[in-house]
Design an enzyme around this catalytic site. Structure first.
Site, PDB file in Angstrom:
ATOM      1  N   GLY A  74       2.646   2.378  -3.197  1.00  0.00           N
ATOM      2  CA  GLY A  74       1.826   2.618  -4.487  1.00  0.00           C
ATOM      3  C   GLY A  74       1.225   3.581  -3.848  1.00  0.00           C
ATOM      4  N   HIS A  75       1.481   4.150  -2.382  1.00  0.00           N
ATOM      5  CA  HIS A  75       0.837   5.639  -2.052  1.00  0.00           C
ATOM      6  C   HIS A  75       2.204   6.836  -2.760  1.00  0.00           C
ATOM      7  CE1 HIS A  75       0.626   8.702   0.723  1.00  0.00           C
ATOM      8  NE2 HIS A  75       1.816   8.444   1.601  1.00  0.00           N
ATOM      9  N   ALA A  76       3.506   5.815  -2.573  1.00  0.00           N
ATOM     10  CA  ALA A  76       4.755   6.838  -2.760  1.00  0.00           C
ATOM     11  C   ALA A  76       4.615   7.199  -4.333  1.00  0.00           C
ATOM     12  CB  ALA A  76       6.094   5.856  -2.352  1.00  0.00           C
ATOM     13  N   LEU A  79       0.637  -1.377  -0.433  1.00  0.00           N
ATOM     14  CA  LEU A  79      -0.067  -0.253  -0.428  1.00  0.00           C
ATOM     15  C   LEU A  79       0.819   1.448   0.000  1.00  0.00           C
ATOM     16  CD1 LEU A  79      -2.753  -0.351   0.168  1.00  0.00           C
ATOM     17  CD2 LEU A  79      -3.245   0.958   2.243  1.00  0.00           C
TER      18      LEU A  79
END
Ligand code: HEM
Length: 215
Positions: A168-170, A165
């Site tokens: 994906g966020h970065a 997760l």
């Protein structure tokens, strides 16, 4: 940087907390991964020695949890579901192709960021609970072997999910140009706010006009 043309998106305390937490998270994630396969063992050098990694991993994990509790308190109001969020989901094609011609009525955080927020908060809670169950020598002796086995499984699964997760966020933070600058300096341009978070931008303008009072 001309601050008149910029908007404060994230205040200093929240930014400092986010980046300190990121440093702790990297150390916790790398040491955690080091115990998955023998070929990953070298990753626990992040704490100096394997012994130190074993001792410090849970303490740094608790630090990540506490930092996220602070961010939860500061940001939860902006991450609650709102009726306007439907527009973002039904026009995902426009979001992905970065077409900002028509307003999408996006608040301070978009529905994708909101889902990620709740995913991060849910997984870190699972990691803390399962981490306490398997934490030798302090808490693990309080639990039976089958409970510790379940704890280990949940901890590994939640840890891997959170790492994925966060990747994906970065990735998305770098993909949306201007986001990283916002989280480093605290400020975003008016144009950035108008393009990516149009409803938040309108709300801020209305607030500023109200504060200035009638002319
Ligand atoms: C190198 C890794 C990371 C980068 C580049 C990064 C970048 C960012 C950026 C740019 C924002 C602001 C987004 C915006 O203003 O719209 C943000 C917010 C946030 N980040 Fe990160 N981040 C990273 C790692 C992490 C980690 C490890 C966590 C937690 C496990 C995390 C949790 C959050 C949270 C909770 C927010 C607030 C978002 C919301 O309230 O919806 N970040 N991050």
């Amino acid at each position: 940087m001309n601050k008149d043309k910029m908007i404060l998106r994230t205040p200093f305390l929240e930014r400092a907390c986010h980046w300190l937490m990121v440093l702790c998270f990297i150390a916790v994630a790398l040491s955690g991964l080091s115990w998955f396969f023998p070929s990953f063992n070298g990753l626990n050098a992040v704490f100096g020695t394997p012994q130190l990694a074993r001792i410090l991993h849970p303490f740094f994990g608790v630090a990540v949890f506490l930092a996220l509790v602070f961010l939860f308190i500061r940001f939860v109001n902006y991450n609650l579901p709102e009726p306007e969020d439907k527009q973002w989901f039904t026009h995902l094609d426009r979001v992905i192709s970065a077409r900002h011609d028509k307003p999408l009525h996006i608040g301070k955080y978009n529905p994708g960021q909101k889902l990620l927020f709740w995913g991060i908060m849910g997984l870190i809670s699972l990691l803390l609970l399962s981490g306490v169950v398997i934490w030798r020598p302090y808490f693990a002796p309080l639990f039976s072997i089958p409970v510790i086995r379940v704890g280990l499984f949940v901890h590994a699964l939640a840890g891997l999910s959170l790492i994925l997760l966060v990747i994906g966020h970065a990735y998305l933070a770098f993909w949306v140009k201007g986001s990283i600058r916002g989280m480093v300096t605290g400020y975003v341009t008016r144009n950035w706010a108008k393009q990516h978070h149009d409803r938040w931008y309108r709300q801020l303008n209305a607030k500023q006009r109200k504060a200035r009072g009638p002319k």
